[in-house]
Scaffold this active site. Structure first.
Site, PDB file in Angstrom:
ATOM      1  N   HIS A  63      -9.781   1.638  -1.123  1.00  0.00           N
ATOM      2  CA  HIS A  63      -8.160   1.802  -0.856  1.00  0.00           C
ATOM      3  C   HIS A  63      -7.685   1.211  -2.368  1.00  0.00           C
ATOM      4  CE1 HIS A  63      -4.335   0.594   0.611  1.00  0.00           C
ATOM      5  NE2 HIS A  63      -4.589  -0.069   1.324  1.00  0.00           N
TER       6      HIS A  63
ATOM      7  N   HIS B 242      -3.409   7.384   6.297  1.00  0.00           N
ATOM      8  CA  HIS B 242      -3.400   6.234   5.511  1.00  0.00           C
ATOM      9  C   HIS B 242      -4.638   5.504   5.574  1.00  0.00           C
ATOM     10  CE1 HIS B 242      -2.370   2.523   3.554  1.00  0.00           C
ATOM     11  NE2 HIS B 242      -2.644   1.721   4.676  1.00  0.00           N
TER      12      HIS B 242
ATOM     13  N   PHE C 168       1.418  -3.782   3.984  1.00  0.00           N
ATOM     14  CA  PHE C 168       2.063  -4.806   4.557  1.00  0.00           C
ATOM     15  C   PHE C 168       3.568  -4.903   4.469  1.00  0.00           C
ATOM     16  CE2 PHE C 168      -2.232  -7.397   3.756  1.00  0.00           C
ATOM     17  CZ  PHE C 168      -2.884  -6.800   4.776  1.00  0.00           C
TER      18      PHE C 168
ATOM     19  N   GLU D 285      -2.423   3.883  13.498  1.00  0.00           N
ATOM     20  CA  GLU D 285      -1.905   5.068  13.055  1.00  0.00           C
ATOM     21  C   GLU D 285      -2.395   6.130  13.776  1.00  0.00           C
ATOM     22  OE1 GLU D 285      -2.135   7.662   8.787  1.00  0.00           O
ATOM     23  OE2 GLU D 285      -3.470   6.187   9.152  1.00  0.00           O
TER      24      GLU D 285
ATOM     25  N   LYS E  45      -9.858   7.790   1.860  1.00  0.00           N
ATOM     26  CA  LYS E  45     -10.246   6.482   1.555  1.00  0.00           C
ATOM     27  C   LYS E  45     -11.855   6.101   1.883  1.00  0.00           C
ATOM     28  CE  LYS E  45      -5.666   3.992   1.906  1.00  0.00           C
ATOM     29  NZ  LYS E  45      -4.924   5.277   2.359  1.00  0.00           N
TER      30      LYS E  45
ATOM     31  N   CYS F 166       0.766  -1.090   0.092  1.00  0.00           N
ATOM     32  CA  CYS F 166       0.080   0.064  -0.005  1.00  0.00           C
ATOM     33  C   CYS F 166       0.887   1.254   0.136  1.00  0.00           C
ATOM     34  CB  CYS F 166      -0.869   0.121   1.047  1.00  0.00           C
ATOM     35  SG  CYS F 166      -1.717  -1.557   1.465  1.00  0.00           S
TER      36      CYS F 166
END
Length: 424
Positions: free
Chosen positions: A340, A307, A400, A318, A335, A167
């Site tokens: 996403h 994010h 990830f 986060e 988002k 991502c």
């Protein structure tokens, strides 16, 4: 540290909210959603009997193949089509600069590359044999193809790069582009990210991991970053590309400058393949590195483009990291409207941050009205558009593998000189 200033002179995108930058930006500011119906809505047409859970997704507002010559489009994977469409808009927006090919580079990230081609041609192989597989299969599926095609299209010979970092791929490509300019290896870099991975296997895999939103009854409200009732992310597709230049090169040709890419921070959790470090160390490090490179302090950041994917664990992690660095900061989460975009997410959100400082606007975060913000978030989440000067915006992208990227963009000119319109 090399203080070569890097500026943004071109913007391009194709997203679930629109086929270009102006339509995407206007829809985002208006609080619209790009999320659409799932299997029954035709997104995964032909796979109704695969036992997939009902899902929703953010498909591109227009098929990118419609924006390219037909013969060219047939030779490209959907992710490559999107990248070329976004790059063409960005290059035109930059004024199609004349650049020494040896001083022009391309860096376009992706999470997975041409997965739609891979799956389609594997079906052909199994159904009709190897002689029916397309001879263009390999260049259509390889992850570096989008960057390579852009390099070929614009004659970028200073280097072609493809960060594949889940991502954070798109944001890492932009950070890499700035690094190339600061290192004196390029004057101009075409940088961004692309993804088109709404497929049965990706939906099934994320569903089995319980990562997808369960709010599928109303697609527009499915993506709920920071909301108390969030349940997962919404898979989306698209591309975003920016043209980066050294300030000296941009001045020499009289280019319009959207914003300054003042700082970039990259850090790794070195913790777990999918879960963020519990103490937020990697995310905190990325944000602090970006501040250090920008020569800035937490107090000078106007807002943070989070994010924030909408997962219960990820959003909390986060938020804690942001509070550690900035305190109770002002935050927005695009988002909620876009879904996403994975490998393209960091690029489109960097582009949104650029537009925020250029026009003095914080875009709203959708879908916070029913249950409100999770009280454990403890941030100032922007639920409605705010028109305020934005001198510096930090944009986060976390992937990830514990791959963390933070970008800081700053205002290129006084807000008083800006036009009233919010459309670039």
């Amino acid at each position: 540290m090399d203080r070569t200033e890097v500026v943004v002179t071109g913007l391009g995108a194709i997203t679930p909210l629109g086929p270009d930058v102006p339509s995407t930006w206007d829809a985002l500011l208006a609080g619209e959603s790009g999320i659409r119906g799932g299997i029954n809505g035709g997104i995964l047409r032909g796979h109704e009997d695969a036992g997939l859970p009902e899902t929703v997704a953010g498909t591109m507002a227009i098929d990118p193949a419609e924006l390219l010559p037909r013969v060219q489009a047939r030779r490209l994977d959907r992710s490559q089509q999107a990248a070329l469409v976004a790059a063409a808009e960005a290059w035109a927006d930059a004024g199609a600069p004349e650049v020494d090919p040896d001083r022009l580079a391309a860096a376009v990230g992706t999470g997975i590359g041409g997965v739609q081609t891979l799956l389609k041609e594997d079906d052909v192989l199994e159904a009709t044999g190897s002689r029916r597989v397309s001879p263009r299969t390999v260049p259509m599926l390889m992850p570096n193809a989008a960057a390579a095609l852009i390099s070929i299209e614009y004659g970028a010979q200073a280097g072609v790069y493809t960060p594949v970092s889940a991502c954070s791929s798109g944001a890492e490509a932009i950070a890499l582009g700035a690094r190339l300019i600061r290192a004196g290896e390029a004057d101009v870099v075409i940088a961004g990210g692309t993804e088109a991975a709404i497929t049965p296997i990706t939906v099934a895999g994320f569903a089995q991991a319980q990562a997808l939103s369960r709010h599928t009854g109303e697609p527009a409200s499915a993506s709920r970053p920071f909301a108390a009732d969030r349940s997962g992310f919404v898979l989306s597709e698209g591309a975003a590309v920016v043209v980066l230049e050294s300030a000296e090169h941009a001045r020499a040709r009289g280019a319009r400058v959207h914003a300054v890419l003042a700082g970039a921070g990259i850090a790794a959790d070195a913790h777990h393949i999918t879960a963020p470090a519990a103490d937020g160390s990697g995310q905190i490090s990325a944000m602090r590195k970006a501040l250090a490179q920008a020569g800035s302090t937490p107090e000078r950041i106007s807002h943070i483009n989070a994010h924030a994917t909408g997962t219960p664990v990820g959003d909390i992690a986060e938020a804690r990291a942001i509070r550690q660095v900035f305190g109770r900061a002002t935050v927005t989460a695009p988002k909620a409207a876009l879904g996403h975009l994975f490998g393209a997410a960091g690029a489109i959100e960097a582009l949104i941050a650029i537009l925020s400082v250029e026009h003095g606007v914080i875009p709203p975060t959708r879908n916070l009205t029913s249950a409100g913000v999770d009280p454990d978030i403890d941030l100032d989440i922007v639920a409605e558009r705010r028109d305020d000067p934005q001198e510096a915006v930090l944009s986060n992208s976390f992937g990830f593998g514990g791959q963390n990227v933070s970008l800081i963009v700053t205002c290129a000119r006084p807000h008083a000189s800006r036009p009233a319109s919010t459309t670039p």
